[in-house]
Design an enzyme around this catalytic site. Structure first.
Site, PDB file in Angstrom:
ATOM      1  N   ARG A 140       4.488  44.085  36.707  1.00  0.00           N
ATOM      2  CA  ARG A 140       5.398  44.574  35.666  1.00  0.00           C
ATOM      3  C   ARG A 140       6.821  44.121  35.973  1.00  0.00           C
ATOM      4  O   ARG A 140       7.173  43.861  37.120  1.00  0.00           O
ATOM      5  CB  ARG A 140       5.350  46.095  35.583  1.00  0.00           C
ATOM      6  CG  ARG A 140       4.075  46.633  34.909  1.00  0.00           C
ATOM      7  CD  ARG A 140       4.100  48.151  34.773  1.00  0.00           C
ATOM      8  NE  ARG A 140       4.077  48.796  36.073  1.00  0.00           N
ATOM      9  CZ  ARG A 140       5.119  49.284  36.701  1.00  0.00           C
ATOM     10  NH1 ARG A 140       6.327  49.262  36.118  1.00  0.00           N
ATOM     11  NH2 ARG A 140       5.012  49.829  37.887  1.00  0.00           N
TER      12      ARG A 140
ATOM     13  N   GLY B 299      -1.133  42.503  33.017  1.00  0.00           N
ATOM     14  CA  GLY B 299      -1.303  43.959  33.067  1.00  0.00           C
ATOM     15  C   GLY B 299      -0.417  44.750  32.134  1.00  0.00           C
ATOM     16  O   GLY B 299      -0.442  44.575  30.914  1.00  0.00           O
ATOM     17  N   GLY B 300       0.374  45.613  32.728  1.00  0.00           N
ATOM     18  CA  GLY B 300       1.206  46.542  31.979  1.00  0.00           C
ATOM     19  C   GLY B 300       2.204  45.864  31.040  1.00  0.00           C
ATOM     20  O   GLY B 300       2.735  46.506  30.135  1.00  0.00           O
TER      21      GLY B 300
ATOM     22  N   LYS C  85       0.724  51.024  29.530  1.00  0.00           N
ATOM     23  CA  LYS C  85       2.017  51.634  29.828  1.00  0.00           C
ATOM     24  C   LYS C  85       2.904  51.719  28.582  1.00  0.00           C
ATOM     25  O   LYS C  85       3.615  52.707  28.386  1.00  0.00           O
ATOM     26  CB  LYS C  85       2.730  50.860  30.934  1.00  0.00           C
ATOM     27  CG  LYS C  85       1.921  50.764  32.229  1.00  0.00           C
ATOM     28  CD  LYS C  85       1.532  52.124  32.740  1.00  0.00           C
ATOM     29  CE  LYS C  85       0.481  52.042  33.803  1.00  0.00           C
ATOM     30  NZ  LYS C  85       0.857  52.512  35.113  1.00  0.00           N
TER      31      LYS C  85
ATOM     32  N   GLY D 180      -1.898  55.460  45.207  1.00  0.00           N
ATOM     33  CA  GLY D 180      -3.117  56.195  45.537  1.00  0.00           C
ATOM     34  C   GLY D 180      -3.815  56.933  44.418  1.00  0.00           C
ATOM     35  O   GLY D 180      -4.729  57.720  44.696  1.00  0.00           O
ATOM     36  N   LYS D 181      -3.479  56.702  43.151  1.00  0.00           N
ATOM     37  CA  LYS D 181      -4.162  57.437  42.071  1.00  0.00           C
ATOM     38  C   LYS D 181      -5.634  57.033  41.960  1.00  0.00           C
ATOM     39  O   LYS D 181      -6.514  57.893  41.920  1.00  0.00           O
ATOM     40  CB  LYS D 181      -3.466  57.215  40.716  1.00  0.00           C
ATOM     41  CG  LYS D 181      -2.109  57.900  40.611  1.00  0.00           C
ATOM     42  CD  LYS D 181      -1.458  57.723  39.257  1.00  0.00           C
ATOM     43  CE  LYS D 181      -1.224  56.283  38.899  1.00  0.00           C
ATOM     44  NZ  LYS D 181      -0.359  55.551  39.854  1.00  0.00           N
ATOM     45  N   THR D 182      -5.900  55.721  41.881  1.00  0.00           N
ATOM     46  CA  THR D 182      -7.296  55.280  41.736  1.00  0.00           C
ATOM     47  C   THR D 182      -8.130  55.791  42.908  1.00  0.00           C
ATOM     48  O   THR D 182      -9.247  56.278  42.735  1.00  0.00           O
ATOM     49  CB  THR D 182      -7.349  53.741  41.661  1.00  0.00           C
ATOM     50  OG1 THR D 182      -6.577  53.323  40.534  1.00  0.00           O
ATOM     51  CG2 THR D 182      -8.779  53.243  41.510  1.00  0.00           C
TER      52      THR D 182
ATOM     53  N   ARG E 211       4.989  57.714  48.366  1.00  0.00           N
ATOM     54  CA  ARG E 211       4.839  57.029  49.651  1.00  0.00           C
ATOM     55  C   ARG E 211       6.089  57.331  50.443  1.00  0.00           C
ATOM     56  O   ARG E 211       7.149  56.752  50.188  1.00  0.00           O
ATOM     57  CB  ARG E 211       4.832  55.530  49.371  1.00  0.00           C
ATOM     58  CG  ARG E 211       3.624  54.804  49.736  1.00  0.00           C
ATOM     59  CD  ARG E 211       3.748  53.371  49.275  1.00  0.00           C
ATOM     60  NE  ARG E 211       2.463  52.995  48.730  1.00  0.00           N
ATOM     61  CZ  ARG E 211       1.451  52.551  49.450  1.00  0.00           C
ATOM     62  NH1 ARG E 211       1.587  52.360  50.757  1.00  0.00           N
ATOM     63  NH2 ARG E 211       0.304  52.281  48.881  1.00  0.00           N
TER      64      ARG E 211
ATOM     65  N   GLY F 276     -10.869  59.781  51.762  1.00  0.00           N
ATOM     66  CA  GLY F 276     -11.791  60.919  51.629  1.00  0.00           C
ATOM     67  C   GLY F 276     -11.256  62.194  52.271  1.00  0.00           C
ATOM     68  O   GLY F 276     -11.499  63.310  51.785  1.00  0.00           O
TER      69      GLY F 276
ATOM     70  N   ASN G  60      -8.473  63.357  52.175  1.00  0.00           N
ATOM     71  CA  ASN G  60      -7.526  64.073  51.300  1.00  0.00           C
ATOM     72  C   ASN G  60      -8.184  65.280  50.633  1.00  0.00           C
ATOM     73  O   ASN G  60      -7.504  66.180  50.141  1.00  0.00           O
ATOM     74  CB  ASN G  60      -6.951  63.126  50.250  1.00  0.00           C
ATOM     75  CG  ASN G  60      -6.096  62.030  50.882  1.00  0.00           C
ATOM     76  OD1 ASN G  60      -5.565  62.204  51.989  1.00  0.00           O
ATOM     77  ND2 ASN G  60      -5.967  60.897  50.198  1.00  0.00           N
TER      78      ASN G  60
HETATM   79  P1  GTP Z   1      -1.478  51.855  39.998  1.00  0.00           P
HETATM   80  O1  GTP Z   1      -2.744  51.336  39.439  1.00  0.00           O
HETATM   81  O2  GTP Z   1      -0.476  50.785  40.296  1.00  0.00           O
HETATM   82  O3  GTP Z   1      -0.862  52.947  39.185  1.00  0.00           O
HETATM   83  O4  GTP Z   1      -1.796  52.385  41.509  1.00  0.00           O
HETATM   84  P2  GTP Z   1      -2.571  53.683  42.076  1.00  0.00           P
HETATM   85  O5  GTP Z   1      -1.621  54.828  42.150  1.00  0.00           O
HETATM   86  O6  GTP Z   1      -3.846  53.890  41.361  1.00  0.00           O
HETATM   87  O7  GTP Z   1      -2.845  53.242  43.607  1.00  0.00           O
HETATM   88  P3  GTP Z   1      -4.228  52.892  44.335  1.00  0.00           P
HETATM   89  O8  GTP Z   1      -5.148  54.072  44.420  1.00  0.00           O
HETATM   90  O9  GTP Z   1      -4.769  51.657  43.757  1.00  0.00           O
HETATM   91  O10 GTP Z   1      -3.718  52.614  45.821  1.00  0.00           O
HETATM   92  C1  GTP Z   1      -2.797  51.600  46.116  1.00  0.00           C
HETATM   93  C2  GTP Z   1      -2.850  51.263  47.586  1.00  0.00           C
HETATM   94  O11 GTP Z   1      -2.649  52.438  48.382  1.00  0.00           O
HETATM   95  C3  GTP Z   1      -4.203  50.675  48.004  1.00  0.00           C
HETATM   96  O12 GTP Z   1      -3.991  49.585  48.865  1.00  0.00           O
HETATM   97  C4  GTP Z   1      -4.863  51.808  48.746  1.00  0.00           C
HETATM   98  O13 GTP Z   1      -5.751  51.357  49.739  1.00  0.00           O
HETATM   99  C5  GTP Z   1      -3.689  52.593  49.339  1.00  0.00           C
HETATM  100  N1  GTP Z   1      -4.028  54.037  49.474  1.00  0.00           N
HETATM  101  C6  GTP Z   1      -4.572  54.825  48.516  1.00  0.00           C
HETATM  102  N2  GTP Z   1      -4.808  56.082  48.989  1.00  0.00           N
HETATM  103  C7  GTP Z   1      -4.381  56.079  50.271  1.00  0.00           C
HETATM  104  C8  GTP Z   1      -4.370  57.080  51.303  1.00  0.00           C
HETATM  105  O14 GTP Z   1      -4.780  58.231  51.132  1.00  0.00           O
HETATM  106  N3  GTP Z   1      -3.837  56.703  52.512  1.00  0.00           N
HETATM  107  C9  GTP Z   1      -3.359  55.424  52.742  1.00  0.00           C
HETATM  108  N4  GTP Z   1      -2.865  55.158  53.943  1.00  0.00           N
HETATM  109  N5  GTP Z   1      -3.386  54.459  51.791  1.00  0.00           N
HETATM  110  C10 GTP Z   1      -3.883  54.777  50.576  1.00  0.00           C
HETATM  111  C1  SPV Z   2       1.080  50.431  37.360  1.00  0.00           C
HETATM  112  O1  SPV Z   2       1.886  49.551  37.705  1.00  0.00           O
HETATM  113  O2  SPV Z   2       1.361  51.652  37.438  1.00  0.00           O
HETATM  114  C2  SPV Z   2      -0.256  50.055  36.859  1.00  0.00           C
HETATM  115  C3  SPV Z   2      -0.555  48.631  36.664  1.00  0.00           C
HETATM  116  O3  SPV Z   2      -1.063  50.929  36.601  1.00  0.00           O
HETATM  117  S1  SPV Z   2       0.070  48.014  35.172  1.00  0.00           S
HETATM  118  O4  SPV Z   2      -0.963  48.163  34.151  1.00  0.00           O
HETATM  119  O5  SPV Z   2       0.356  46.584  35.356  1.00  0.00           O
HETATM  120  O6  SPV Z   2       1.241  48.740  34.778  1.00  0.00           O
HETATM  121 MN    MN Z   3      -0.242  53.014  37.140  1.00  0.00          MN
END
Ligand code: GTP
Ligand code: SPV
Ligand code: MN
Length: 578
Positions: free
Chosen positions: A80, A209-210, A217, A262-264, A408, A502, A504
């Protein structure tokens, strides 16, 4: 394209306003052909074949990854672009200091000049889509016009796209208008413009993406947050998960973490072994966006407006997120990952194989940096997730028991604390901060204030947004409790203090116990915190680890509070410890 797919510039819909808009855009952009997308398998197959033929999609190993494709974006178009994203309201104050603003007339003129003739030699795709279950009163529809077939096949995964959406649009008569063109993919000629008062989006110059999948978004957060304020609901950058305890009770939690925080991963959490054996289950409703509105019972009811996941690939592994890894074995579009010699997708953190080609298609050489782009992504249907919740299709949504904010933060912020009440929770969300990530262009690792993880996504003035949040605290409301978490705290050597992923669930268990009134808490500086033993230790989790992750240092918090009191608009990037 015109030879392969049925094209009809004016007769694709019975809705005059839509037909007129498509004609107007076609007259401006001058495409060779116009194609109305029906969302069918046959249409999708033709688009995939066409992109395979022109090299924009590379088929992956059909033995290990059936139905999977690799797309390599332009190397200058990988994330983005917040500095090129605008909210164009009549009054600048409506967009707020949190958005870049341009006057609507100026923005339209600028964009229309870019769009003029830009689709010559290309096909214009009309993509009707619905954000949310097609029969849900909470869902909203839009139409994206794009000249990118990659966008079309991604929109088909990410939204309810095609004929059913078009039928709903024709019944309702209103829809969000999104106009997108790849243009020249020149970062100097790239803008993402939002016109909330006109329910219109114009995006030029990016296929990523976004920036390009306008349902996500641009519509489901920036425009939807504007609509949500007018209509009394919330459009948030939140995952939604269900946690089923051994008694079979399910609590739904919505959590806002900034991009790549970390949402996914949390949405698809696999419980630690002891929890699994005891009968705990996690259900995934959404991984990025949550639309919530108060129901007649006073609770907040939530839907995931999306139908797929556009998730971060790096870091995804059998250890960190086994559900995601299973989910992306088939029928997945990968963007900017590396390739092994036998054409399997690869990224840092997956395993210890060495890839053959990097994300740009060059022979892999560590001297060139990571093999996969740090913001490499997968696009996949939500239903392929092993923890997919059938409640994702529930027109009424799911009731939310708790809202969690987090970022973070390498220091200062403890593993978890609870807000004292709704207003304090809104404050906690409004003051949250996080290190920047590769999800947006710019420097990575700077701590910035990112209220409710909505800094890049709130379509109006943050002051109004916080007031809107506060307005939900009415007599009779059964609002969720609000918490703050930090999975990313580090020790003096720079190692994560908390194993995350996990594990968490231990924190979520405490959160649910608090919601149920089963757990005690003590009032510490930031808010209410677990008493000793409040978070469950276990064979692989020592009480000492939990204790360390929960520590609150008075000096750090003084600096944190001082920084919070600065206007976030002028917030210094370096003043707080990460
Ligand atoms: P967007 O799709 O950009 O909105 O991201 P998101 O918030 O869904 O983040 P996602 O879960 O994809 O995690 C992003 C990065 O953070 C990845 O490389 C994960 O491995 C790392 N991550 C996620 N959860 C944790 C956690 O509990 N601990 C640590 N150390 N890293 C994490
Ligand atoms: C984010 O950046 O929060 C995403 C990826 O979920 S994007 O769809 O590119 O915005
Ligand atoms: Mn996102």
């Amino acid at each position: 394209m015109s030879a392969v797919l049925k094209t009809e510039a004016s007769t694709g819909t019975s809705l005059a306003a839509l037909a007129a808009w498509v004609q107007e855009v076609a007259a401006l952009t001058q495409p060779d052909a116009v194609h109305w997308c029906d969302g069918s398998d046959a249409e999708n197959r033709k688009l995939l074949e066409m992109m395979q033929a022109d090299g924009s999609l590379i088929p992956l190993n059909p033995g290990t990854h059936p139905g999977c494709w690799l797309h390599r974006s332009h190397p200058d178009d990988v994330a983005r672009v917040e500095h090129l994203t605008f909210v164009c309201t009549r009054e600048a104050t409506a967009a707020g200091a949190n958005n870049h603003w341009m006057a609507p007339a100026e923005a339209h003129a600028k964009m229309d000049a870019l769009f003029a003739g830009c689709m010559r030699g290309r096909t214009l795709y009309v993509v009707p889509y619905c954000m949310g279950p097609i029969d849900s009163p909470l869902a909203r529809c839009g139409v994206e016009i794009t000249d990118s077939p990659y966008v079309v096949v991604n929109m088909r995964i990410m939204t309810r796209m095609g004929t059913p959406a078009l039928r709903r649009i024709e019944q309702e008569g209103t829809f969000v208008r999104g106009l997108h063109s790849l243009g020249e993919l020149d970062p100097e000629r790239r803008f993402i413009m939002h016109f909330p008062e006109e329910l219109t989006i114009k995006s030029y110059g990016s296929g990523y993406g976004g920036n390009a999948l306008l349902g996500k978004k641009c519509h489901a957060l920036r425009l939807a947050s504007w609509q949500a304020r007018e209509e009394g609901w919330l459009a948030e950058h939140m995952l939604i998960l269900g946690i089923e305890n051994p008694q079979g009770e399910v609590h739904y939690i919505a959590a806002a973490f900034p991009s790549a925080c970390g949402k996914t991963n949390l949405a698809m959490l696999v419980p630690p072994q002891a929890y699994r054996e005891a009968g705990w289950k996690v259900w995934t409703v959404g991984d990025d966006i949550c639309w919530m509105r108060p129901g007649p019972d006073g609770k907040l009811w939530a839907i995931n407006p999306e139908a797929g996941y556009f998730g971060v690939a790096p870091g995804t592994s059998a250890r960190s997120n086994p559900n995601a890894l299973t989910m992306i074995q088939r029928d997945t579009i990968y963007t900017n990952v590396a390739l092994t010699a036998d054409k399997q997708p690869w990224w840092e953190g997956l395993d210890d194989r060495v890839p053959a080609l990097d994300w740009r298609g060059r022979v892999y050489d560590p001297a060139n940096g990571p093999a996969a782009h740090p913001n490499a992504r997968f696009t996949v249907s939500a239903r392929q997730c092993p923890s997919w919740s059938p409640r994702s299709e529930d027109a009424g949504g799911v009731p939310i028991s708790a809202i969690v904010f987090g970022g973070r933060r390498a220091s200062t912020i403890p593993l978890v604390f609870e807000a004292r009440d709704w207003a304090h929770g809104v404050f906690v969300g409004a003051t949250m901060a996080s290190e920047t990530t590769a999800a947006a262009t710019g420097q990575v690792g700077l701590v910035r204030r990112d209220p409710m993880a909505m800094k890049p996504f709130c379509g109006y003035d943050f002051a109004e947004y916080f007031a809107h949040w506060l307005s939900f605290d009415t007599a009779g409301a059964q609002l969720p409790k609000i918490f703050h978490v930090n999975w990313f705290r580090k020790d003096a050597e720079g190692n994560f203090l908390w194993p995350g992923f996990g594990e968490n669930l231990r924190v979520l268990e405490w959160i649910i116990d608090r919601v149920e009134g089963r757990a005690e808490a003590r009032d510490a500086g930031p808010g209410l915190m677990p008493v000793e033993g409040g978070i469950r230790a276990g064979e692989d989790m020592s009480a000492a680890t939990i204790e360390r992750a929960l520590q609150v240092d008075a000096g750090d918090w003084e600096r944190e509070f001082a920084d919070q009191t600065l206007s976030w608009g002028q917030a210094r990037k370096t003043a707080v410890p990460a």
